[in-house]
Design an enzyme around this catalytic site. Structure first.
Site, mmCIF file in Angstrom:
data_model
loop_
_atom_site.group_PDB
_atom_site.id
_atom_site.type_symbol
_atom_site.label_atom_id
_atom_site.label_comp_id
_atom_site.label_asym_id
_atom_site.label_seq_id
_atom_site.Cartn_x
_atom_site.Cartn_y
_atom_site.Cartn_z
ATOM 1 N N ASP A 10 0.882 -1.154 0.000
ATOM 2 C CA ASP A 10 0.000 0.000 0.000
ATOM 3 C C ASP A 10 0.928 1.215 0.000
ATOM 4 O O ASP A 10 2.106 1.092 0.367
ATOM 5 C CB ASP A 10 -0.876 -0.034 1.262
ATOM 6 C CG ASP A 10 -1.669 1.234 1.431
ATOM 7 O OD1 ASP A 10 -2.322 1.652 0.467
ATOM 8 O OD2 ASP A 10 -1.628 1.828 2.537
ATOM 9 N N LEU A 11 0.451 2.376 -0.404
ATOM 10 C CA LEU A 11 1.341 3.538 -0.491
ATOM 11 C C LEU A 11 1.207 4.464 0.727
ATOM 12 O O LEU A 11 2.122 4.587 1.550
ATOM 13 C CB LEU A 11 1.045 4.310 -1.786
ATOM 14 C CG LEU A 11 1.875 5.555 -2.021
ATOM 15 C CD1 LEU A 11 3.349 5.219 -2.175
ATOM 16 C CD2 LEU A 11 1.378 6.298 -3.266
ATOM 17 N N ASP A 12 0.012 5.099 0.847
ATOM 18 C CA ASP A 12 -0.202 6.088 1.919
ATOM 19 C C ASP A 12 -0.115 5.424 3.295
ATOM 20 O O ASP A 12 -0.866 4.494 3.585
ATOM 21 C CB ASP A 12 -1.589 6.724 1.775
ATOM 22 C CG ASP A 12 -1.732 7.516 0.477
ATOM 23 O OD1 ASP A 12 -0.871 8.371 0.209
ATOM 24 O OD2 ASP A 12 -2.705 7.276 -0.262
ATOM 25 N N THR A 18 1.925 10.323 3.986
ATOM 26 C CA THR A 18 0.863 11.181 3.454
ATOM 27 C C THR A 18 -0.433 11.099 4.253
ATOM 28 O O THR A 18 -1.328 11.927 4.056
ATOM 29 C CB THR A 18 0.517 10.773 2.008
ATOM 30 O OG1 THR A 18 0.456 9.357 1.988
ATOM 31 C CG2 THR A 18 1.530 11.264 1.018
ATOM 32 N N LYS A 46 -8.792 5.442 6.358
ATOM 33 C CA LYS A 46 -7.529 4.933 5.813
ATOM 34 C C LYS A 46 -7.785 3.789 4.840
ATOM 35 O O LYS A 46 -8.526 2.864 5.147
ATOM 36 C CB LYS A 46 -6.604 4.476 6.946
ATOM 37 C CG LYS A 46 -6.053 5.633 7.742
ATOM 38 C CD LYS A 46 -5.015 5.185 8.740
ATOM 39 C CE LYS A 46 -4.465 6.378 9.501
ATOM 40 N NZ LYS A 46 -3.645 5.963 10.645
ATOM 41 N N SER A 115 -2.704 0.624 -4.333
ATOM 42 C CA SER A 115 -3.194 1.800 -3.607
ATOM 43 C C SER A 115 -4.567 2.248 -4.090
ATOM 44 O O SER A 115 -4.867 2.166 -5.284
ATOM 45 C CB SER A 115 -2.204 2.963 -3.809
ATOM 46 O OG SER A 115 -2.745 4.174 -3.322
ATOM 47 N N ALA A 116 -5.370 2.759 -3.151
ATOM 48 C CA ALA A 116 -6.690 3.299 -3.501
ATOM 49 C C ALA A 116 -6.577 4.698 -4.098
ATOM 50 O O ALA A 116 -7.543 5.236 -4.636
ATOM 51 C CB ALA A 116 -7.560 3.366 -2.243
ATOM 52 N N LYS A 146 -11.106 -0.951 -1.509
ATOM 53 C CA LYS A 146 -10.815 -1.768 -0.332
ATOM 54 C C LYS A 146 -11.956 -1.538 0.664
ATOM 55 O O LYS A 146 -12.402 -0.408 0.753
ATOM 56 C CB LYS A 146 -9.486 -1.346 0.310
ATOM 57 C CG LYS A 146 -8.268 -1.512 -0.593
ATOM 58 C CD LYS A 146 -7.030 -0.878 0.059
ATOM 59 C CE LYS A 146 -5.853 -0.864 -0.902
ATOM 60 N NZ LYS A 146 -4.662 -0.174 -0.383
ATOM 61 N N GLU A 170 0.308 -3.210 4.693
ATOM 62 C CA GLU A 170 -0.832 -2.283 4.810
ATOM 63 C C GLU A 170 -0.853 -1.563 6.154
ATOM 64 O O GLU A 170 -0.457 -2.126 7.166
ATOM 65 C CB GLU A 170 -2.140 -3.086 4.719
ATOM 66 C CG GLU A 170 -2.840 -3.031 3.383
ATOM 67 C CD GLU A 170 -3.448 -1.672 3.034
ATOM 68 O OE1 GLU A 170 -3.493 -0.777 3.893
ATOM 69 O OE2 GLU A 170 -3.885 -1.513 1.893
ATOM 70 N N ASP A 171 -1.353 -0.330 6.155
ATOM 71 C CA ASP A 171 -1.517 0.389 7.432
ATOM 72 C C ASP A 171 -2.989 0.543 7.801
ATOM 73 O O ASP A 171 -3.293 1.139 8.833
ATOM 74 C CB ASP A 171 -0.886 1.785 7.359
ATOM 75 C CG ASP A 171 -1.681 2.714 6.460
ATOM 76 O OD1 ASP A 171 -2.103 2.269 5.374
ATOM 77 O OD2 ASP A 171 -1.895 3.867 6.847
HETATM 78 C C1 BG6 Z 1 -5.693 5.784 0.355
HETATM 79 C C2 BG6 Z 1 -5.713 6.576 1.638
HETATM 80 O O1 BG6 Z 1 -4.412 5.294 0.109
HETATM 81 O O2 BG6 Z 1 -6.114 6.590 -0.749
HETATM 82 C C3 BG6 Z 1 -7.094 7.176 1.844
HETATM 83 O O3 BG6 Z 1 -5.388 5.746 2.723
HETATM 84 C C4 BG6 Z 1 -7.476 8.014 0.617
HETATM 85 O O4 BG6 Z 1 -7.103 7.955 3.013
HETATM 86 C C5 BG6 Z 1 -7.429 7.128 -0.612
HETATM 87 O O5 BG6 Z 1 -8.762 8.547 0.775
HETATM 88 C C6 BG6 Z 1 -7.802 7.865 -1.902
HETATM 89 O O6 BG6 Z 1 -6.823 8.818 -2.194
HETATM 90 P P1 BG6 Z 1 -6.956 9.959 -3.293
HETATM 91 O O7 BG6 Z 1 -5.557 10.502 -3.381
HETATM 92 O O8 BG6 Z 1 -7.388 9.302 -4.561
HETATM 93 O O9 BG6 Z 1 -7.962 10.934 -2.799
HETATM 94 MG MG MG Z 2 -2.622 3.231 3.605
#
Ligand code: BG6
Ligand code: MG
Length: 213
Positions: A10-12, A18, A46, A115-116, A146, A170-171
């Protein structure tokens, strides 16, 4: 012989710091709407995609809005978020992340981002790690957010490995649930209380001491 063939990150909140900027931007939006939004509430956001995050905040505030207004608000949140990450560079990488990825790559482990976020590629470029991944699946590439397993299943398919050969880092609760639903091994990064369902939990990537690969 490697036990697992692929590491899916996962990224964030796993590789980059971030999560705090997402929180700040959502908090700013919640304040604007007169909704009380705490750090505890933020755990639910998250790993969850942008529109679903907004729905959770509106649910907390017991507010219902038209789809047009919701798109405008989500866009506003994203523009604030992008301002916050504007000057991000490699100093935004979380402790141990870059070293861990390099070590896995030198062992021949395949690497992917699951990542989402629709901002994933921007962030990977800004922090200088985009070339380290064999596959990237971001928020533009999945229909189901997710905890649906789609994002991780897509990573496995792009890497040409089976889900049981993958370990997901994952976090978020939603992300651990998604990885488990895909049939993958899970490593939680963060607190044991928040990530109870993960197979292993570590505070950050420099603390990972299980020989997974
Ligand atoms: C996830 C974050 O990686 O991405 C979420 O954990 C975030 O908090 C989601 O809402 C979507 O991100 P973005 O950048 O498309 O708004
Ligand atoms: Mg995350």
């Amino acid at each position: 012989m490697l036990k697992y063939k692929a590491a899916i990150f996962d990224l964030d909140g796993v590789l980059v710091d971030t999560a705090k900027y997402h929180y700040l931007a959502w908090k700013r939006l919640a304040n604007m709407l007169g909704i009380t939004f705490t750090e505890e509430d933020n755990e639910r956001l998250k790993g969850v995609n942008r529109m679903k995050c907004l729905d959770i905040i509106l649910e907390i505030g017991e507010m219902s809005l038209s789809i047009e207004t919701k798109h405008e608000l989500a866009e506003k949140k994203n523009s604030w978020y992008r301002e916050y990450i504007e000057n991000m560079d490699s100093s935004g990488l979380l402790e141990g992340a870059e070293l861990y990825i390099q070590q896995m790559k030198s062992r021949g482990v395949l690497t992917a981002i699951g990542s989402a976020s629709k901002n994933a590629r921007t962030i990977l470029s800004k922090t200088g790690i985009i070339e380290a991944f064999d596959a990237i699946v971001d928020g533009h590439m999945v229909q189901n957010a997710k905890p649906d397993p789609e994002v991780f299943e897509k990573c496995a398919s792009l890497l040409n490995v089976s889900p049981i050969e993958c370990v997901v880092f994952e976090d978020s609760q939603a992300g651990i649930e998604a990885a488990k639903a895909a049939g993958m091994k899970t490593v939680g990064l963060g607190s044991k209380e928040a990530l109870k369902e993960a197979d292993f939990v570590f505070a950050n990537m420099s603390e990972i001491d299980v020989p997974l690969f």
